[in-house]
Motif scaffolding. Structure first.
Motif, PDB file in Angstrom:
ATOM      1  N   ILE A   1       0.783  -1.113   0.134  1.00 16.04           N
ATOM      2  CA  ILE A   1      -0.074  -0.101   0.011  1.00 16.04           C
ATOM      3  C   ILE A   1       0.897   1.286  -0.001  1.00 16.04           C
ATOM      4  O   ILE A   1       0.582   2.141  -0.821  1.00 16.04           O
ATOM      5  N   VAL A   2       1.809   1.154   0.952  1.00 15.72           N
ATOM      6  CA  VAL A   2       2.839   2.602   1.011  1.00 15.72           C
ATOM      7  C   VAL A   2       3.484   2.596  -0.328  1.00 15.72           C
ATOM      8  O   VAL A   2       3.611   3.733  -0.801  1.00 15.72           O
ATOM      9  N   GLY A   3       3.997   1.733  -0.843  1.00 17.30           N
ATOM     10  CA  GLY A   3       4.836   1.810  -2.069  1.00 17.30           C
ATOM     11  C   GLY A   3       4.095   2.079  -3.241  1.00 17.30           C
ATOM     12  O   GLY A   3       4.353   3.047  -4.137  1.00 17.30           O
TER      13      GLY A   3
ATOM     14  N   GLU B   1       4.559  14.946  -9.820  1.00 18.27           N
ATOM     15  CA  GLU B   1       5.700  15.298 -10.575  1.00 18.27           C
ATOM     16  C   GLU B   1       6.966  15.189  -9.682  1.00 18.27           C
ATOM     17  O   GLU B   1       7.826  15.936 -10.156  1.00 18.27           O
ATOM     18  N   GLU B   2       7.111  14.030  -8.874  1.00 18.95           N
ATOM     19  CA  GLU B   2       8.288  14.022  -8.039  1.00 18.95           C
ATOM     20  C   GLU B   2       8.858  12.610  -8.278  1.00 18.95           C
ATOM     21  O   GLU B   2       8.267  11.642  -7.688  1.00 18.95           O
ATOM     22  N   ILE B   3       9.853  12.722  -9.098  1.00 20.58           N
ATOM     23  CA  ILE B   3      10.460  11.421  -9.226  1.00 20.58           C
ATOM     24  C   ILE B   3      11.174  10.467  -8.050  1.00 20.58           C
ATOM     25  O   ILE B   3      10.797   9.375  -8.111  1.00 20.58           O
ATOM     26  N   ARG B   4      11.555  11.489  -7.144  1.00 16.58           N
ATOM     27  CA  ARG B   4      12.094  10.812  -6.125  1.00 16.58           C
ATOM     28  C   ARG B   4      11.085  10.230  -5.108  1.00 16.58           C
ATOM     29  O   ARG B   4      11.309   9.224  -4.567  1.00 16.58           O
ATOM     30  N   MET B   5      10.068  10.676  -4.955  1.00 22.74           N
ATOM     31  CA  MET B   5       8.923   9.876  -4.477  1.00 22.74           C
ATOM     32  C   MET B   5       8.402   8.795  -5.062  1.00 22.74           C
ATOM     33  O   MET B   5       8.026   7.762  -4.350  1.00 22.74           O
ATOM     34  N   ALA B   6       8.257   8.663  -6.297  1.00 20.23           N
ATOM     35  CA  ALA B   6       8.044   7.438  -7.139  1.00 20.23           C
ATOM     36  C   ALA B   6       9.137   6.404  -6.833  1.00 20.23           C
ATOM     37  O   ALA B   6       8.949   5.097  -6.652  1.00 20.23           O
ATOM     38  N   ALA B   7      10.406   6.845  -6.727  1.00 20.85           N
ATOM     39  CA  ALA B   7      11.447   5.915  -6.569  1.00 20.85           C
ATOM     40  C   ALA B   7      11.352   5.296  -5.246  1.00 20.85           C
ATOM     41  O   ALA B   7      11.607   4.174  -5.335  1.00 20.85           O
ATOM     42  N   VAL B   8      11.216   6.235  -4.152  1.00 20.11           N
ATOM     43  CA  VAL B   8      10.893   5.575  -2.871  1.00 20.11           C
ATOM     44  C   VAL B   8       9.850   4.613  -2.793  1.00 20.11           C
ATOM     45  O   VAL B   8       9.811   3.217  -2.027  1.00 20.11           O
ATOM     46  N   GLY B   9       8.865   4.726  -3.594  1.00 18.65           N
ATOM     47  CA  GLY B   9       7.707   3.909  -3.693  1.00 18.65           C
ATOM     48  C   GLY B   9       7.977   2.481  -4.201  1.00 18.65           C
ATOM     49  O   GLY B   9       7.554   1.470  -3.892  1.00 18.65           O
ATOM     50  N   GLY B  10       8.727   2.482  -5.430  1.00 16.79           N
ATOM     51  CA  GLY B  10       9.132   1.364  -5.877  1.00 16.79           C
ATOM     52  C   GLY B  10      10.122   0.540  -4.915  1.00 16.79           C
ATOM     53  O   GLY B  10       9.904  -0.659  -4.954  1.00 16.79           O
ATOM     54  N   TRP B  11      10.987   1.175  -4.229  1.00 15.56           N
ATOM     55  CA  TRP B  11      11.854   0.528  -3.196  1.00 15.56           C
ATOM     56  C   TRP B  11      11.150  -0.265  -2.019  1.00 15.56           C
ATOM     57  O   TRP B  11      11.450  -1.379  -1.709  1.00 15.56           O
ATOM     58  N   MET B  12       9.859   0.588  -1.787  1.00 13.06           N
ATOM     59  CA  MET B  12       9.115  -0.168  -0.808  1.00 13.06           C
ATOM     60  C   MET B  12       8.420  -1.534  -1.384  1.00 13.06           C
ATOM     61  O   MET B  12       8.319  -2.528  -0.592  1.00 13.06           O
ATOM     62  N   LEU B  13       8.073  -1.445  -2.487  1.00  8.62           N
ATOM     63  CA  LEU B  13       7.536  -2.858  -3.101  1.00  8.62           C
ATOM     64  C   LEU B  13       8.869  -4.013  -3.220  1.00  8.62           C
ATOM     65  O   LEU B  13       8.495  -5.042  -2.702  1.00  8.62           O
ATOM     66  N   VAL B  14       9.906  -3.434  -3.212  1.00  9.14           N
ATOM     67  CA  VAL B  14      11.011  -4.191  -3.232  1.00  9.14           C
ATOM     68  C   VAL B  14      11.508  -4.979  -1.830  1.00  9.14           C
ATOM     69  O   VAL B  14      11.432  -5.970  -1.560  1.00  9.14           O
TER      70      VAL B  14
END
Length: 238
Positions: free
Chosen positions: A157-159, A170-183
């Motif tokens: 959910i958080v990811g 439009e915050e690429i770093r926000m999306a990047a940390v979301g992807g890391w949460m899925l990992v």
């Protein structure tokens, strides 16, 4: 007394007024002032990644370390650590909702609706998670299955919410940390109990806190006098 004329039109040119600095304003200084105003408006109306990353980083680090510390010997955390974890997650969720809604409260139209919907989606997602976990427990799911499901679903959910926030704002770093949460969710699911809690604390909480530092560095660079912002198409932010 003679008055200078405009060579293109032949009409008298208006003399410079005392104290009027607009005629001699440096173009670079003008661009700098415009950038500062744009950054101030952006900071006032968009969620602050540093605060969101920091809130979730502390919540996961404190909550999951409490769970892991009390589960190292028996494999099951003590009840009090579960309440600590729940309090941390609820606190981070409430902070995210309030922060997102208040930051977009002064906006109108689509921006206001998007900000409000994004904030309240956090509440709806975790409410649904609680109901689903209750149904799993009533169906006879084992404590180990419940623990893996609770941690994995919360991380997913958080990811996904962070990826959605990155797209909306439009915050690429926000999306990047979301992807890391899925990992991190995948790694934690295969770590086994009680190491699942440790993975979530270090990879999840540590990832959020690391991104909070990165966000601060980027903001400092963006506001430095020597930074350059290029505008191509829809614009590119440093």
């Amino acid at each position: 007394m003679t008055m200078a004329t405009d060579p293109t039109s032949g009409t008298p040119a208006e003399p410079a007024r005392p104290g009027d600095d607009s005629a001699g304003l440096d173009p670079a200084e003008t661009l700098r002032l415009i950038r500062e105003q744009q950054e101030a408006a952006r900071d006032a109306t968009e969620p602050d990644g540093r605060l969101l990353f920091g809130a979730w980083g502390l919540a996961w680090l404190i909550g999951y370390l409490a769970m892991w510390t009390t589960a190292r010997e028996t494999g099951s955390p003590e009840p009090w650590s579960g309440w600590v974890f729940a309090g941390c997650i609820v606190g981070a969720t409430v902070f995210t909702i309030v922060h997102s809604v208040t930051r977009t409260a002064g906006l109108r139209g689509d921006s206001a609706r998007i900000g409000a919907l994004y904030g309240w989606t956090w509440f709806l997602a975790f409410t649904a998670l609680g109901v689903m976990l209750g149904a799993m427990g009533a169906a006879g799911a084992s404590p180990q299955v419940m623990a893996i499901a609770a941690n994995g679903f919360a991380c997913v959910i958080v990811g996904l919410m962070y990826i959605a926030g990155g797209l909306l704002f439009e915050e690429i770093r926000m999306a990047a940390v979301g992807g890391w949460m899925l990992v991190a969710a995948v790694l934690a699911a295969f770590a086994g109990m009680p190491n699942t809690y440790l993975v979530m604390a270090v990879a999840g909480g540590g990832g959020f806190l690391a991104m909070a530092v990165v966000e601060q560095v980027f903001r400092s660079r963006r506001r430095s006098p020597g930074s350059v912002v290029r505008a191509e198409g829809g614009g590119q932010r440093a």
